[in-house]
Design a protein around this motif. Structure first.
Motif, PDB file in Angstrom:
ATOM      1  N   PRO A 183      52.664  42.254  43.188  1.00 17.51           N
ATOM      2  CA  PRO A 183      52.740  41.504  44.338  1.00 17.51           C
ATOM      3  C   PRO A 183      54.057  40.731  44.520  1.00 17.51           C
ATOM      4  O   PRO A 183      54.768  40.233  43.514  1.00 17.51           O
ATOM      5  CB  PRO A 183      51.506  40.716  44.614  1.00 17.51           C
ATOM      6  CG  PRO A 183      51.445  40.558  43.138  1.00 17.51           C
ATOM      7  CD  PRO A 183      51.470  41.478  42.461  1.00 17.51           C
ATOM      8  N   ILE A 184      54.516  40.643  45.823  1.00 15.14           N
ATOM      9  CA  ILE A 184      55.654  39.596  46.091  1.00 15.14           C
ATOM     10  C   ILE A 184      55.099  38.355  46.655  1.00 15.14           C
ATOM     11  O   ILE A 184      54.190  38.471  47.308  1.00 15.14           O
ATOM     12  CB  ILE A 184      56.716  40.346  47.089  1.00 15.14           C
ATOM     13  CG1 ILE A 184      57.199  41.478  46.705  1.00 15.14           C
ATOM     14  CG2 ILE A 184      57.715  39.273  47.488  1.00 15.14           C
ATOM     15  CD1 ILE A 184      57.736  42.291  47.654  1.00 15.14           C
ATOM     16  N   ALA A 193      42.061  41.883  46.896  1.00 15.89           N
ATOM     17  CA  ALA A 193      43.397  42.094  47.325  1.00 15.89           C
ATOM     18  C   ALA A 193      44.180  42.678  45.963  1.00 15.89           C
ATOM     19  O   ALA A 193      44.772  43.532  45.930  1.00 15.89           O
ATOM     20  CB  ALA A 193      43.975  40.725  47.348  1.00 15.89           C
ATOM     21  N   ALA A 194      43.734  42.417  44.465  1.00 14.84           N
ATOM     22  CA  ALA A 194      44.219  42.926  43.572  1.00 14.84           C
ATOM     23  C   ALA A 194      43.967  44.507  43.381  1.00 14.84           C
ATOM     24  O   ALA A 194      44.648  45.430  42.999  1.00 14.84           O
ATOM     25  CB  ALA A 194      44.032  42.269  42.179  1.00 14.84           C
ATOM     26  N   ARG A 195      42.818  44.802  43.928  1.00  7.84           N
ATOM     27  CA  ARG A 195      42.537  46.114  43.772  1.00  7.84           C
ATOM     28  C   ARG A 195      43.344  46.871  44.783  1.00  7.84           C
ATOM     29  O   ARG A 195      43.708  48.171  44.544  1.00  7.84           O
ATOM     30  CB  ARG A 195      40.943  46.505  44.121  1.00  7.84           C
ATOM     31  CG  ARG A 195      40.020  46.166  42.926  1.00  7.84           C
ATOM     32  CD  ARG A 195      38.774  46.853  42.912  1.00  7.84           C
ATOM     33  NE  ARG A 195      37.878  46.204  41.909  1.00  7.84           N
ATOM     34  CZ  ARG A 195      37.515  45.028  41.681  1.00  7.84           C
ATOM     35  NH1 ARG A 195      37.463  44.262  42.964  1.00  7.84           N
ATOM     36  NH2 ARG A 195      36.993  44.544  40.574  1.00  7.84           N
ATOM     37  N   VAL A 248      39.960  32.539  48.541  1.00  5.69           N
ATOM     38  CA  VAL A 248      39.202  32.146  47.466  1.00  5.69           C
ATOM     39  C   VAL A 248      37.935  31.387  47.662  1.00  5.69           C
ATOM     40  O   VAL A 248      38.176  30.259  48.289  1.00  5.69           O
ATOM     41  CB  VAL A 248      39.994  31.616  46.490  1.00  5.69           C
ATOM     42  CG1 VAL A 248      39.048  31.616  45.095  1.00  5.69           C
ATOM     43  CG2 VAL A 248      40.912  32.779  46.031  1.00  5.69           C
ATOM     44  N   PRO A 249      36.606  31.862  47.617  1.00  2.06           N
ATOM     45  CA  PRO A 249      35.734  31.003  47.742  1.00  2.06           C
ATOM     46  C   PRO A 249      35.429  29.732  47.014  1.00  2.06           C
ATOM     47  O   PRO A 249      35.395  29.952  45.794  1.00  2.06           O
ATOM     48  CB  PRO A 249      34.391  31.733  48.022  1.00  2.06           C
ATOM     49  CG  PRO A 249      34.976  33.419  47.607  1.00  2.06           C
ATOM     50  CD  PRO A 249      36.275  33.061  47.091  1.00  2.06           C
ATOM     51  N   ILE A 295      48.350  31.189  40.998  1.00  2.55           N
ATOM     52  CA  ILE A 295      47.983  31.791  39.582  1.00  2.55           C
ATOM     53  C   ILE A 295      46.652  32.547  39.686  1.00  2.55           C
ATOM     54  O   ILE A 295      46.585  33.493  38.803  1.00  2.55           O
ATOM     55  CB  ILE A 295      47.747  30.406  38.384  1.00  2.55           C
ATOM     56  CG1 ILE A 295      48.083  31.098  37.071  1.00  2.55           C
ATOM     57  CG2 ILE A 295      46.346  29.947  38.595  1.00  2.55           C
ATOM     58  CD1 ILE A 295      48.256  30.163  36.114  1.00  2.55           C
ATOM     59  N   LEU A 296      45.906  32.285  40.570  1.00  2.60           N
ATOM     60  CA  LEU A 296      44.711  33.006  40.775  1.00  2.60           C
ATOM     61  C   LEU A 296      44.837  34.452  41.160  1.00  2.60           C
ATOM     62  O   LEU A 296      44.429  35.382  40.856  1.00  2.60           O
ATOM     63  CB  LEU A 296      43.512  32.265  41.546  1.00  2.60           C
ATOM     64  CG  LEU A 296      43.171  30.950  41.091  1.00  2.60           C
ATOM     65  CD1 LEU A 296      41.951  30.570  42.066  1.00  2.60           C
ATOM     66  CD2 LEU A 296      42.353  31.138  39.869  1.00  2.60           C
ATOM     67  N   ILE A 297      46.032  34.546  42.014  1.00  2.00           N
ATOM     68  CA  ILE A 297      46.257  35.793  42.701  1.00  2.00           C
ATOM     69  C   ILE A 297      46.947  36.658  41.389  1.00  2.00           C
ATOM     70  O   ILE A 297      46.581  37.630  41.294  1.00  2.00           O
ATOM     71  CB  ILE A 297      47.282  35.836  43.658  1.00  2.00           C
ATOM     72  CG1 ILE A 297      46.826  34.740  44.942  1.00  2.00           C
ATOM     73  CG2 ILE A 297      47.722  37.007  44.146  1.00  2.00           C
ATOM     74  CD1 ILE A 297      45.441  35.241  45.501  1.00  2.00           C
TER      75      ILE A 297
END
Lengths: 245, 245
Positions: free
Chosen positions: A5-6, A97-99, A133-134, A149-151
Protein backbone atom coordinates in the motif's frame (compact mmCIF):
# COMPACT_ATOMS: atom_id res chain seq x y z
CA UNK A 1 5.09 -9.70 -1.38
CA UNK A 2 3.42 -7.63 -3.99
CA UNK A 3 1.00 -4.75 -3.92
CA UNK A 4 2.37 -2.75 -1.06
CA UNK A 5 0.00 0.00 0.00
CA UNK A 6 0.89 3.66 -0.42
CA UNK A 7 0.55 5.53 2.87
CA UNK A 8 -0.93 9.00 2.34
CA UNK A 9 -0.70 11.43 5.26
CA UNK A 10 -3.24 14.19 4.73
CA UNK A 11 -2.29 17.56 6.22
CA UNK A 12 -0.19 16.12 9.08
CA UNK A 13 0.78 18.57 11.80
CA UNK A 14 3.95 17.36 13.50
CA UNK A 15 7.13 16.29 11.72
CA UNK A 16 7.72 13.89 14.58
CA UNK A 17 4.56 12.00 13.69
CA UNK A 18 5.56 11.80 10.04
CA UNK A 19 8.87 10.26 11.13
CA UNK A 20 7.15 7.79 13.41
CA UNK A 21 4.78 6.77 10.64
CA UNK A 22 7.80 6.14 8.37
CA UNK A 23 9.35 3.96 11.06
CA UNK A 24 6.11 2.03 11.51
CA UNK A 25 5.88 1.41 7.75
CA UNK A 26 9.43 0.20 7.27
CA UNK A 27 9.08 -2.36 10.05
CA UNK A 28 6.84 -4.22 7.65
CA UNK A 29 8.71 -3.33 4.48
CA UNK A 30 6.35 -0.61 3.26
CA UNK A 31 8.24 2.30 1.76
CA UNK A 32 5.98 4.58 -0.28
CA UNK A 33 4.74 7.63 1.60
CA UNK A 34 2.87 10.59 0.16
CA UNK A 35 2.18 13.74 2.15
CA UNK A 36 -0.57 16.22 1.41
CA UNK A 37 0.13 19.79 2.41
CA UNK A 38 2.12 19.23 5.62
CA UNK A 39 1.47 22.03 8.09
CA UNK A 40 5.13 22.78 8.79
CA UNK A 41 6.46 22.39 5.26
CA UNK A 42 8.84 19.79 3.90
CA UNK A 43 11.48 18.59 4.59
CA UNK A 44 10.80 18.81 8.30
CA UNK A 45 13.79 18.63 10.66
CA UNK A 46 11.77 16.78 13.32
CA UNK A 47 10.87 13.92 11.01
CA UNK A 48 14.31 12.35 10.61
CA UNK A 49 15.13 11.69 14.27
CA UNK A 50 11.66 10.22 14.89
CA UNK A 51 12.07 7.87 11.93
CA UNK A 52 14.85 6.09 13.84
CA UNK A 53 16.64 5.04 10.69
CA UNK A 54 13.73 4.77 8.27
CA UNK A 55 15.27 7.54 6.19
CA UNK A 56 14.60 5.78 2.91
CA UNK A 57 10.88 6.33 3.44
CA UNK A 58 11.26 10.05 4.19
CA UNK A 59 13.78 10.64 1.41
CA UNK A 60 11.42 9.20 -1.17
CA UNK A 61 8.26 10.80 0.22
CA UNK A 62 6.35 12.87 -2.33
CA UNK A 63 4.53 16.07 -1.46
CA UNK A 64 1.16 17.10 -2.94
CA UNK A 65 -1.05 20.15 -2.63
CA UNK A 66 -4.33 18.24 -2.50
CA UNK A 67 -5.51 14.76 -1.61
CA UNK A 68 -7.00 14.36 -5.08
CA UNK A 69 -3.57 14.92 -6.64
CA UNK A 70 -1.94 12.53 -4.20
CA UNK A 71 -4.20 9.65 -5.25
CA UNK A 72 -4.62 10.59 -8.92
CA UNK A 73 -2.75 7.49 -10.14
CA UNK A 74 -4.25 5.10 -7.57
CA UNK A 75 -6.83 2.49 -8.52
CA UNK A 76 -7.93 1.79 -4.94
CA UNK A 77 -8.38 4.40 -2.23
CA UNK A 78 -9.19 3.72 1.43
CA UNK A 79 -10.15 6.39 3.96
CA UNK A 80 -9.25 5.57 7.55
CA UNK A 81 -11.75 6.86 10.07
CA UNK A 82 -12.38 5.96 13.68
CA UNK A 83 -16.11 6.10 13.39
CA UNK A 84 -18.16 4.95 10.48
CA UNK A 85 -19.35 8.11 8.86
CA UNK A 86 -22.82 8.42 7.50
CA UNK A 87 -21.66 7.45 4.04
CA UNK A 88 -22.78 4.47 2.06
CA UNK A 89 -19.40 2.99 1.30
CA UNK A 90 -18.28 -0.50 2.23
CA UNK A 91 -16.51 -0.59 5.58
CA UNK A 92 -13.50 -2.87 6.02
CA UNK A 93 -11.15 -3.56 8.90
CA UNK A 94 -7.38 -3.53 8.60
CA UNK A 95 -7.48 -7.26 7.83
CA UNK A 96 -10.17 -6.87 5.19
CA UNK A 97 -8.28 -4.02 3.53
CA UNK A 98 -5.12 -6.12 3.51
CA UNK A 99 -6.96 -8.93 1.74
CA UNK A 100 -8.19 -6.51 -0.90
CA UNK A 101 -4.65 -5.22 -1.41
CA UNK A 102 -3.24 -8.68 -1.96
CA UNK A 103 -6.11 -9.82 -4.17
CA UNK A 104 -6.54 -6.87 -6.46
CA UNK A 105 -3.89 -5.46 -8.72
CA UNK A 106 -3.34 -1.73 -9.02
CA UNK A 107 -2.10 0.91 -6.61
CA UNK A 108 -3.76 0.94 -3.18
CA UNK A 109 -3.63 4.23 -1.28
CA UNK A 110 -4.58 4.49 2.39
CA UNK A 111 -5.51 7.98 3.57
CA UNK A 112 -4.76 9.08 7.14
CA UNK A 113 -6.12 12.38 8.39
CA UNK A 114 -4.40 14.97 10.53
CA UNK A 115 -3.63 14.07 14.12
CA UNK A 116 -6.31 16.10 15.85
CA UNK A 117 -9.25 15.99 13.50
CA UNK A 118 -8.89 13.13 11.02
CA UNK A 119 -9.95 13.24 7.41
CA UNK A 120 -12.21 15.89 5.95
CA UNK A 121 -15.43 14.91 4.23
CA UNK A 122 -13.99 15.68 0.81
CA UNK A 123 -11.02 13.37 1.46
CA UNK A 124 -13.37 10.56 2.43
CA UNK A 125 -15.37 11.22 -0.75
CA UNK A 126 -12.36 10.16 -2.85
CA UNK A 127 -12.30 6.68 -1.34
CA UNK A 128 -14.18 3.58 -2.36
CA UNK A 129 -13.75 1.95 1.04
CA UNK A 130 -13.88 3.15 4.62
CA UNK A 131 -11.13 1.53 6.67
CA UNK A 132 -11.87 1.44 10.35
CA UNK A 133 -10.34 -0.42 13.27
CA UNK A 134 -12.91 -1.23 15.96
CA UNK A 135 -11.54 0.24 19.17
CA UNK A 136 -12.74 0.68 22.72
CA UNK A 137 -15.81 2.93 22.44
CA UNK A 138 -14.97 4.46 25.81
CA UNK A 139 -11.34 5.17 24.95
CA UNK A 140 -10.47 5.67 21.32
CA UNK A 141 -7.02 7.18 21.20
CA UNK A 142 -5.03 5.71 18.33
CA UNK A 143 -2.25 8.01 17.27
CA UNK A 144 -1.13 8.39 13.68
CA UNK A 145 1.85 6.03 13.83
CA UNK A 146 -0.19 3.40 15.66
CA UNK A 147 -2.91 3.52 13.03
CA UNK A 148 -0.25 3.22 10.33
CA UNK A 149 1.44 0.27 12.02
CA UNK A 150 -1.80 -1.69 12.29
CA UNK A 151 -2.34 -1.34 8.54
CA UNK A 152 1.28 -2.25 7.80
CA UNK A 153 1.15 -5.23 10.14
CA UNK A 154 -2.03 -6.59 8.57
CA UNK A 155 -0.71 -6.12 5.06
CA UNK A 156 2.32 -8.19 6.05
CA UNK A 157 0.43 -10.82 8.04
CA UNK A 158 -2.27 -11.42 5.42
CA UNK A 159 0.36 -11.58 2.69
CA UNK A 160 2.16 -14.39 4.49
CA UNK A 161 -1.12 -16.12 5.29
CA UNK A 162 -2.17 -16.06 1.66
CA UNK A 163 1.24 -17.12 0.40
CA UNK A 164 1.31 -20.04 2.78
CA UNK A 165 -2.12 -21.32 1.96
CA UNK A 166 -2.81 -23.13 -1.25
CA UNK A 167 -5.88 -21.04 -1.71
CA UNK A 168 -4.01 -18.31 -3.51
CA UNK A 169 -5.81 -18.70 -6.76
CA UNK A 170 -6.93 -15.92 -8.96
CA UNK A 171 -10.51 -15.12 -8.14
CA UNK A 172 -13.03 -14.07 -10.71
CA UNK A 173 -12.27 -10.47 -9.85
CA UNK A 174 -8.63 -10.92 -10.72
CA UNK A 175 -9.50 -11.72 -14.27
CA UNK A 176 -11.29 -8.47 -14.76
CA UNK A 177 -9.56 -5.14 -15.18
CA UNK A 178 -8.73 -3.11 -12.10
CA UNK A 179 -10.55 0.13 -11.44
CA UNK A 180 -9.36 3.08 -13.50
CA UNK A 181 -6.83 5.40 -11.89
CA UNK A 182 -8.46 8.06 -9.75
CA UNK A 183 -7.52 10.68 -12.30
CA UNK A 184 -9.70 9.03 -14.95
CA UNK A 185 -12.61 9.01 -12.57
CA UNK A 186 -12.04 12.68 -11.77
CA UNK A 187 -12.22 13.43 -15.49
CA UNK A 188 -15.57 11.69 -15.73
CA UNK A 189 -16.98 13.49 -12.71
CA UNK A 190 -15.76 16.87 -13.97
CA UNK A 191 -17.24 16.16 -17.41
CA UNK A 192 -20.66 15.36 -15.97
CA UNK A 193 -20.61 18.28 -13.54
CA UNK A 194 -19.70 20.60 -16.39
CA UNK A 195 -22.77 19.46 -18.32
CA UNK A 196 -25.11 19.60 -15.33
CA UNK A 197 -24.18 23.06 -14.07
CA UNK A 198 -25.82 25.02 -16.95
CA UNK A 199 -28.98 22.96 -16.44
CA UNK A 200 -29.36 24.28 -12.91
CA UNK A 201 -28.79 20.83 -11.41
CA UNK A 202 -26.67 22.24 -8.59
CA UNK A 203 -29.22 24.90 -7.59
CA UNK A 204 -30.00 26.13 -4.99
CA UNK A 205 -26.33 26.88 -4.42
CA UNK A 206 -26.39 26.16 -0.68
CA UNK A 207 -27.05 22.53 -1.63
CA UNK A 208 -24.35 22.42 -4.31
CA UNK A 209 -21.68 20.85 -2.16
CA UNK A 210 -23.92 18.10 -0.84
CA UNK A 211 -25.31 17.41 -4.30
CA UNK A 212 -21.81 17.09 -5.74
CA UNK A 213 -20.82 14.75 -2.93
CA UNK A 214 -23.81 12.52 -3.63
CA UNK A 215 -23.00 12.43 -7.32
CA UNK A 216 -19.35 11.63 -6.62
CA UNK A 217 -20.36 8.87 -4.27
CA UNK A 218 -22.64 7.26 -6.87
CA UNK A 219 -19.89 7.39 -9.51
CA UNK A 220 -17.12 6.21 -7.18
CA UNK A 221 -18.93 3.12 -5.96
CA UNK A 222 -18.73 1.05 -9.18
CA UNK A 223 -14.95 0.90 -9.44
CA UNK A 224 -15.24 1.20 -13.22
CA UNK A 225 -12.14 0.23 -15.18
CA UNK A 226 -10.58 2.56 -17.72
CA UNK A 227 -12.55 1.10 -20.64
CA UNK A 228 -15.82 1.61 -18.80
CA UNK A 229 -14.88 5.16 -17.91
CA UNK A 230 -14.05 5.78 -21.55
CA UNK A 231 -17.44 4.40 -22.57
CA UNK A 232 -19.15 6.77 -20.18
CA UNK A 233 -17.15 9.73 -21.44
CA UNK A 234 -18.44 8.82 -24.90
CA UNK A 235 -21.98 8.65 -23.59
CA UNK A 236 -21.66 12.15 -22.13
CA UNK A 237 -20.18 13.56 -25.33
CA UNK A 238 -23.06 12.05 -27.29
CA UNK A 239 -25.65 13.49 -24.95
CA UNK A 240 -24.15 16.95 -25.39
CA UNK A 241 -24.56 16.77 -29.15
CA UNK A 242 -27.65 18.09 -30.90
CA UNK A 243 -30.12 15.48 -32.14
CA UNK A 244 -29.40 14.00 -35.55
CA UNK A 245 -31.49 14.54 -38.58
CA UNK B 1 -14.87 -10.57 25.43
CA UNK B 2 -13.25 -12.77 28.00
CA UNK B 3 -9.68 -13.68 28.82
CA UNK B 4 -8.00 -10.37 28.39
CA UNK B 5 -4.24 -10.72 28.45
CA UNK B 6 -2.16 -9.24 31.24
CA UNK B 7 0.57 -7.00 29.87
CA UNK B 8 3.83 -7.42 31.81
CA UNK B 9 6.54 -4.82 31.25
CA UNK B 10 9.84 -6.23 32.41
CA UNK B 11 12.35 -3.67 33.68
CA UNK B 12 11.10 -0.81 31.49
CA UNK B 13 13.32 2.24 31.31
CA UNK B 14 11.21 5.29 30.47
CA UNK B 15 8.02 6.29 32.21
CA UNK B 16 6.86 7.75 28.91
CA UNK B 17 6.93 4.30 27.34
CA UNK B 18 4.94 2.83 30.20
CA UNK B 19 2.30 5.51 29.64
CA UNK B 20 2.22 4.88 25.90
CA UNK B 21 1.82 1.16 26.48
CA UNK B 22 -1.15 1.87 28.77
CA UNK B 23 -2.72 4.02 26.07
CA UNK B 24 -2.17 1.29 23.47
CA UNK B 25 -3.82 -1.29 25.72
CA UNK B 26 -6.91 0.71 26.58
CA UNK B 27 -7.65 1.36 22.91
CA UNK B 28 -8.61 -2.28 22.76
CA UNK B 29 -10.11 -2.51 26.23
CA UNK B 30 -7.16 -4.21 27.92
CA UNK B 31 -6.58 -2.84 31.42
CA UNK B 32 -4.31 -5.09 33.46
CA UNK B 33 -0.67 -4.03 33.50
CA UNK B 34 2.10 -5.42 35.66
CA UNK B 35 5.53 -3.86 35.90
CA UNK B 36 8.69 -5.65 36.94
CA UNK B 37 11.32 -3.51 38.63
CA UNK B 38 10.92 -0.27 36.66
CA UNK B 39 14.25 1.52 36.36
CA UNK B 40 12.97 4.91 37.55
CA UNK B 41 10.68 3.68 40.32
CA UNK B 42 6.92 3.91 40.59
CA UNK B 43 4.79 5.94 40.25
CA UNK B 44 6.63 7.71 37.47
CA UNK B 45 5.61 11.31 36.68
CA UNK B 46 6.30 10.86 32.96
CA UNK B 47 3.85 7.99 32.60
CA UNK B 48 0.60 9.86 33.15
CA UNK B 49 0.92 12.48 30.39
CA UNK B 50 1.99 9.83 27.87
CA UNK B 51 -1.02 7.69 28.74
CA UNK B 52 -3.27 10.40 27.26
CA UNK B 53 -6.17 9.55 29.53
CA UNK B 54 -5.57 5.86 30.12
CA UNK B 55 -5.09 6.56 33.80
CA UNK B 56 -7.16 3.60 34.88
CA UNK B 57 -4.46 1.29 33.53
CA UNK B 58 -1.65 3.08 35.36
CA UNK B 59 -3.59 3.48 38.60
CA UNK B 60 -4.24 -0.24 38.79
CA UNK B 61 -0.78 -1.33 37.64
CA UNK B 62 0.96 -3.68 40.05
CA UNK B 63 4.69 -3.61 40.71
CA UNK B 64 6.85 -6.71 41.20
CA UNK B 65 10.48 -7.31 42.04
CA UNK B 66 10.96 -10.21 39.65
CA UNK B 67 9.34 -11.55 36.52
CA UNK B 68 8.68 -14.86 38.25
CA UNK B 69 6.60 -13.10 40.90
CA UNK B 70 4.75 -11.07 38.28
CA UNK B 71 3.50 -14.18 36.49
CA UNK B 72 3.15 -16.44 39.52
CA UNK B 73 -0.64 -16.64 39.25
CA UNK B 74 -0.73 -16.90 35.43
CA UNK B 75 -1.55 -20.13 33.66
CA UNK B 76 -0.17 -19.03 30.29
CA UNK B 77 2.97 -16.99 29.74
CA UNK B 78 4.21 -15.64 26.42
CA UNK B 79 7.64 -14.07 25.88
CA UNK B 80 7.75 -11.48 23.11
CA UNK B 81 10.99 -11.43 21.19
CA UNK B 82 11.92 -9.96 17.86
CA UNK B 83 14.09 -12.86 16.88
CA UNK B 84 13.35 -16.47 17.55
CA UNK B 85 15.81 -17.45 20.21
CA UNK B 86 17.54 -20.78 20.20
CA UNK B 87 14.97 -22.20 22.57
CA UNK B 88 12.75 -25.17 21.97
CA UNK B 89 9.42 -23.55 22.65
CA UNK B 90 6.50 -23.19 20.29
CA UNK B 91 6.61 -19.91 18.39
CA UNK B 92 3.35 -18.05 17.72
CA UNK B 93 2.52 -14.78 16.02
CA UNK B 94 0.30 -12.13 17.56
CA UNK B 95 -2.68 -13.74 15.87
CA UNK B 96 -1.78 -17.22 17.09
CA UNK B 97 -1.30 -15.97 20.64
CA UNK B 98 -4.68 -14.22 20.49
CA UNK B 99 -6.35 -17.48 19.46
CA UNK B 100 -4.77 -19.27 22.39
CA UNK B 101 -6.00 -16.55 24.77
CA UNK B 102 -9.56 -16.84 23.57
CA UNK B 103 -9.56 -20.63 23.50
CA UNK B 104 -7.90 -21.45 26.79
CA UNK B 105 -9.19 -20.35 30.14
CA UNK B 106 -6.82 -19.04 32.76
CA UNK B 107 -4.70 -15.94 33.03
CA UNK B 108 -2.54 -15.14 29.99
CA UNK B 109 0.51 -12.95 30.62
CA UNK B 110 2.53 -11.40 27.82
CA UNK B 111 6.07 -10.38 28.73
CA UNK B 112 7.71 -7.39 27.07
CA UNK B 113 11.40 -6.72 27.66
CA UNK B 114 13.14 -3.43 28.28
CA UNK B 115 13.28 -0.99 25.40
CA UNK B 116 16.93 -1.37 24.45
CA UNK B 117 17.68 -5.00 25.08
CA UNK B 118 14.49 -7.00 25.27
CA UNK B 119 13.87 -9.94 27.58
CA UNK B 120 16.63 -11.76 29.43
CA UNK B 121 17.08 -15.47 28.96
CA UNK B 122 15.64 -16.19 32.42
CA UNK B 123 12.48 -14.22 31.57
CA UNK B 124 12.04 -16.19 28.37
CA UNK B 125 12.51 -19.37 30.35
CA UNK B 126 9.29 -18.65 32.27
CA UNK B 127 7.21 -18.68 29.12
CA UNK B 128 5.55 -21.60 27.42
CA UNK B 129 5.33 -19.77 24.11
CA UNK B 130 7.57 -17.42 22.20
CA UNK B 131 5.52 -14.61 20.70
CA UNK B 132 7.15 -13.00 17.72
CA UNK B 133 5.92 -10.63 15.04
CA UNK B 134 7.72 -11.17 11.74
CA UNK B 135 9.16 -7.83 10.75
CA UNK B 136 11.40 -6.50 8.02
CA UNK B 137 14.73 -8.31 8.52
CA UNK B 138 16.56 -5.22 7.29
CA UNK B 139 14.73 -2.81 9.57
CA UNK B 140 13.36 -4.20 12.80
CA UNK B 141 12.48 -1.23 14.97
CA UNK B 142 9.27 -1.88 16.87
CA UNK B 143 9.06 0.22 20.00
CA UNK B 144 7.45 -0.99 23.20
CA UNK B 145 4.05 0.66 22.71
CA UNK B 146 3.89 -0.53 19.09
CA UNK B 147 4.58 -4.10 20.14
CA UNK B 148 1.91 -3.81 22.82
CA UNK B 149 -0.66 -2.39 20.43
CA UNK B 150 -0.19 -5.21 17.93
CA UNK B 151 -0.92 -7.77 20.68
CA UNK B 152 -3.91 -5.78 21.91
CA UNK B 153 -5.26 -5.34 18.40
CA UNK B 154 -5.02 -9.04 17.62
CA UNK B 155 -6.63 -10.02 20.89
CA UNK B 156 -9.56 -7.77 19.99
CA UNK B 157 -9.75 -8.79 16.33
CA UNK B 158 -9.58 -12.54 16.93
CA UNK B 159 -12.14 -12.25 19.72
CA UNK B 160 -14.64 -10.68 17.34
CA UNK B 161 -13.78 -13.14 14.60
CA UNK B 162 -14.37 -16.11 16.87
CA UNK B 163 -17.58 -14.66 18.31
CA UNK B 164 -18.93 -14.12 14.82
CA UNK B 165 -17.78 -17.34 13.23
CA UNK B 166 -20.76 -19.43 14.34
CA UNK B 167 -23.28 -16.93 13.15
CA UNK B 168 -24.40 -15.89 9.74
CA UNK B 169 -23.02 -12.41 9.77
CA UNK B 170 -23.99 -9.54 7.60
CA UNK B 171 -21.00 -8.48 5.55
CA UNK B 172 -19.90 -4.91 5.21
CA UNK B 173 -21.90 -4.57 2.04
CA UNK B 174 -25.04 -5.80 3.76
CA UNK B 175 -24.97 -2.84 6.10
CA UNK B 176 -25.55 -0.54 3.19
CA UNK B 177 -28.69 -0.62 1.11
CA UNK B 178 -29.16 -3.58 -1.25
CA UNK B 179 -29.09 -3.05 -4.99
CA UNK B 180 -32.27 -1.62 -6.45
CA UNK B 181 -34.81 -4.03 -7.90
CA UNK B 182 -33.98 -4.96 -11.48
CA UNK B 183 -37.00 -3.02 -12.65
CA UNK B 184 -35.50 0.23 -11.35
CA UNK B 185 -32.28 -0.51 -13.19
CA UNK B 186 -34.19 -1.29 -16.39
CA UNK B 187 -35.91 2.06 -16.08
CA UNK B 188 -32.54 3.81 -15.84
CA UNK B 189 -31.11 1.95 -18.82
CA UNK B 190 -34.18 2.64 -20.93
CA UNK B 191 -34.09 6.29 -19.95
CA UNK B 192 -30.47 6.66 -21.03
CA UNK B 193 -30.96 4.67 -24.24
CA UNK B 194 -33.92 6.85 -25.09
CA UNK B 195 -31.76 9.93 -24.78
CA UNK B 196 -28.82 8.47 -26.69
CA UNK B 197 -30.71 7.12 -29.70
CA UNK B 198 -31.56 10.51 -31.25
CA UNK B 199 -27.89 11.51 -30.86
CA UNK B 200 -26.81 8.69 -33.14
CA UNK B 201 -24.99 6.90 -30.33
CA UNK B 202 -26.19 3.49 -31.51
CA UNK B 203 -25.12 4.00 -35.13
CA UNK B 204 -24.10 2.19 -37.23
CA UNK B 205 -27.06 -0.07 -36.59
CA UNK B 206 -25.16 -3.31 -37.01
CA UNK B 207 -23.24 -2.38 -33.84
CA UNK B 208 -26.36 -1.36 -31.92
CA UNK B 209 -26.78 -4.62 -30.06
CA UNK B 210 -23.16 -4.81 -28.92
CA UNK B 211 -23.15 -1.15 -27.90
CA UNK B 212 -26.29 -1.62 -25.82
CA UNK B 213 -24.77 -4.66 -24.18
CA UNK B 214 -21.67 -2.69 -23.20
CA UNK B 215 -23.76 0.12 -21.78
CA UNK B 216 -25.92 -2.29 -19.79
CA UNK B 217 -22.83 -3.98 -18.44
CA UNK B 218 -21.34 -0.70 -17.24
CA UNK B 219 -24.58 0.28 -15.51
CA UNK B 220 -25.21 -3.14 -13.98
CA UNK B 221 -21.80 -3.53 -12.40
CA UNK B 222 -22.24 -0.95 -9.61
CA UNK B 223 -25.22 -2.59 -7.91
CA UNK B 224 -26.66 0.86 -7.22
CA UNK B 225 -29.40 0.99 -4.61
CA UNK B 226 -32.78 2.56 -5.30
CA UNK B 227 -31.71 5.97 -3.99
CA UNK B 228 -28.70 6.00 -6.25
CA UNK B 229 -30.78 4.98 -9.24
CA UNK B 230 -33.19 7.78 -8.42
CA UNK B 231 -30.29 10.25 -8.29
CA UNK B 232 -29.15 9.13 -11.73
CA UNK B 233 -32.66 9.43 -13.16
CA UNK B 234 -32.62 13.02 -11.93
CA UNK B 235 -29.25 13.57 -13.59
CA UNK B 236 -30.62 12.33 -16.91
CA UNK B 237 -33.73 14.49 -16.65
CA UNK B 238 -31.55 17.52 -15.95
CA UNK B 239 -29.29 16.79 -18.91
CA UNK B 240 -32.33 16.64 -21.19
CA UNK B 241 -33.42 20.13 -20.17
CA UNK B 242 -32.36 23.22 -22.09
CA UNK B 243 -29.70 25.37 -20.45
CA UNK B 244 -30.92 27.90 -17.93
CA UNK B 245 -30.81 31.62 -18.36
Amino acid sequence: MANKPIIVLVRPQLGENIGKAARAMLNFGITEMRIVNPRDGWPNPSAGPAAAGADIVLDQAKIFETTAEAVADCEHVYATTVRKRGVTKPVVGADGAARLMHRHSGRHAVLFGREASGLETEDVALARHILTVPINPEFGSLNLAQAVILIAYEWSRIGREMAESDLVQPTAEDETLPPAPQDDLEGLIAHLEGMLAPKGYFLPSDREEATKRTLRSVLTKPGWNHLEVRTLRGVLSSLARPDKG
